[in-house]
Write an enzyme that holds these catalytic residues in place. Sequence first.
Site, PDB file in Angstrom:
ATOM      1  N   GLY A  21       2.126  -0.635   7.014  1.00 55.23           N
ATOM      2  CA  GLY A  21       2.908  -1.405   6.047  1.00 55.23           C
ATOM      3  C   GLY A  21       3.901  -0.564   5.277  1.00 55.23           C
ATOM      4  N   HIS A  40      14.197  27.595   8.978  1.00 53.55           N
ATOM      5  CA  HIS A  40      13.040  27.914   9.816  1.00 53.55           C
ATOM      6  C   HIS A  40      13.140  27.367  11.235  1.00 53.55           C
ATOM      7  CE1 HIS A  40      11.366  28.477   5.731  1.00 53.55           C
ATOM      8  NE2 HIS A  40      10.606  29.380   6.309  1.00 53.55           N
TER       9      HIS A  40
HETATM   10  C1  LIG Z   1       6.578   2.781   1.000  1.00 55.41           C
HETATM   11  C2  LIG Z   1       5.929   1.595   0.355  1.00 55.41           C
HETATM   12  N1  LIG Z   1       5.914   1.494  -1.000  1.00 55.41           N
HETATM   13  C3  LIG Z   1       5.343   0.418  -1.600  1.00 55.41           C
HETATM   14  C4  LIG Z   1       4.755  -0.582  -0.857  1.00 55.41           C
HETATM   15  C5  LIG Z   1       4.090  -1.772  -1.548  1.00 55.41           C
HETATM   16  N2  LIG Z   1       4.877  -3.004  -1.289  1.00 55.41           N
HETATM   17  C6  LIG Z   1       4.502  -3.876  -0.337  1.00 55.41           C
HETATM   18  S1  LIG Z   1       5.516  -5.196  -0.229  1.00 55.41           S
HETATM   19  C7  LIG Z   1       6.493  -4.623  -1.466  1.00 55.41           C
HETATM   20  C8  LIG Z   1       7.701  -5.406  -1.894  1.00 55.41           C
HETATM   21  C9  LIG Z   1       8.832  -5.331  -0.906  1.00 55.41           C
HETATM   22  O1  LIG Z   1      10.025  -5.797  -1.500  1.00 55.41           O
HETATM   23  P1  LIG Z   1      11.299  -6.051  -0.627  1.00 55.41           P
HETATM   24  O2  LIG Z   1      11.539  -4.911   0.295  1.00 55.41           O
HETATM   25  O3  LIG Z   1      12.440  -6.423  -1.500  1.00 55.41           O
HETATM   26  O4  LIG Z   1      10.872  -7.281   0.289  1.00 55.41           O
HETATM   27  P2  LIG Z   1      10.490  -8.768  -0.209  1.00 55.41           P
HETATM   28  O5  LIG Z   1       8.997  -8.816  -0.363  1.00 55.41           O
HETATM   29  O6  LIG Z   1      11.193  -8.988  -1.504  1.00 55.41           O
HETATM   30  O7  LIG Z   1      10.953  -9.625   0.909  1.00 55.41           O
HETATM   31  C10 LIG Z   1       6.005  -3.410  -1.970  1.00 55.41           C
HETATM   32  C11 LIG Z   1       6.633  -2.623  -3.056  1.00 55.41           C
HETATM   33  C12 LIG Z   1       4.768  -0.410   0.550  1.00 55.41           C
HETATM   34  N3  LIG Z   1       4.197  -1.296   1.372  1.00 55.41           N
HETATM   35  N4  LIG Z   1       5.384   0.662   1.124  1.00 55.41           N
END
Ligand SMILES: Cc1ncc(C[n+]2csc(CCOP(=O)(O)OP(=O)(O)O)c2C)c(N)n1
Length: 556
Positions: A415, A29
Amino acid sequence: MATVDGGRLVVDALEREGVEYIFSLSGGHINSIYQACLDSGIRVIDTRHEQAAAHMAEAWGRLTGKPGVCVVTAGPGFTDAVTGVANASQSNAPMLLITGRSGVSEAETLSLQELEQIDIIRPLVKWGRVVYETRRIDEFTAMAFRHGMTGRPGPVFLEIPVDVLNRKIDESEVIRPEGYRPQYRPGGARQGIEEALELLRQAKKPAIIAGSGAHFAGAGRELESFGRLIDVPVFTGNMGLGLLPKDDPHAFGSPMVGLAVLATCDLILLLGTRLGLFMGQGKPPFIPADAKVVQVDIDGAEIGRNRKVDVGVTGDVKEILGEMIELVRERPFSHFEWFESVRKQAEEGRRSLLTGVPGFDREEPIHPARLMKEIRDFLEDDAIVVADGGDTQVWTILGMEIPRPGQLLSSGPFGCLGVGIPFALAAKLRYPDRQVLTTMGDGSAGLNIMEFNTALRFDLPIVMVISNDCSWGMIRHSQNAAYGQGRLVGCELGDVSYEKIVEALGGYGERVNRAREIRPALERAFASGKPACLNVFTDREVGTPMGLMLSQLGSA
Ligand SMILES: Cc1ncc(C[n+]2csc(CCOP(=O)(O)OP(=O)(O)O)c2C)c(N)n1
Ligand SMILES: [Mg+2]
């Protein structure tokens, strides 16, 4: 007369706006836009996932102040990009999404990838339209830029059905817009500015918090002069980070690290920063309950969100600060004593923020604060850092000192995990000669890791440093705090060799287990000249206050 097709008209409009790149993933497209790019100065940066293309466009918009342009195909191409638009929407980042669509002539025939896209995107964009006439494509693209760049920046959307895009029309039929955007930014009402200054003059313990609005207004120099003129602590957040040079004594860093000072203030001057998540919704300890608040914002609808504001001024931060400076020069005042009394305290707080945490000196497991300190000490002054991940993002924001604006990018209030690699790629594209590093949680690394292929194809040697706690750490910590050990669900990820994935894609990879190995590994990663991944194993037990805050979400 010559004929033109819709693809040519899109590209003409983009060229007039000085667009250098479109971030994209191909599809039938949008072929005619690609073809027109071939014959223009615009380069197509094609990613492996439309989400990444949208994130790249957002980062480009944040870094340049002009809309980053993402072009995706109809249906699934569009839906894949929606997350990126949502993130840009929450961050007020200028961005234009152009998407293909099934033909108008095929409406309701169950044609390929037919979808009412505009209904899906409407809540996420400042302005979004379907173009139904080929001759008006240039005009509509110009409108999109006007809406995207006037007032508060944000994403805009243009949908062009494939038959409208591919149609060839006579050049003489085309509408070519001119003079379609304001040249000057709006100043505030004089009386409001005077009232705001009067409150500042009377205050005993004032502080300034400047945010992305100050960055997009290009108000760095005015902020510096104003801070110095009246001697107040200046905090900067989001894209405003780094608006004051880091060695300016008035630069107090992010509000998150300055809560002790903020808690004692009797007046806060907010400049282009919303009273949302990163401002604690305007509540203590970010802003004391009895403090007066003066708020300057380009968007009047943001003034007074979440708490009472004593004086609200609508307008451009640079313009308004300029006026304030003139007025103070006419009738000077200063808060030098108050400023001096908190300067040392703030400096000490910032210095010990990382080094003061228990476990900082340990070799193994590496404390995330130590990882950040090693990165910060290693990077050159003009490096760009992207923060992604849960706890990892928080440690990065706490840990980095940002010398100039635009040197720290994080997802913002949406976030959205996974922005790290695309944001870093856009930054490297914009600043090829500067170090670009993204920190990353191991979970987040998995979301867009295929973009290392994009990095290789376009020779964009970014460095990704994973703080690997083998889990979705922030959520694991919050589940632990809320439900207790033994009730963890969906948080464990195991030991994954992300560095080998990057190697397999043609990049450089290393695993790091000991604190003393971090710096040499950073040196090798940058020296490799390739897109690189350092997979650094960090202490699983260390969380952040932000994680605990999350555990209490919904319990109020
Ligand atoms: C796209 C998305 N999916 C889920 C979340 C929910 N979430 C917030 S923090 C987190 C954990 C992140 O894990 P990681 O990237 O390993 O970082 P860490 O906290 O272990 O440093 C999740 C799943 C989000 N913020 N964004
Ligand atoms: Mg993790």
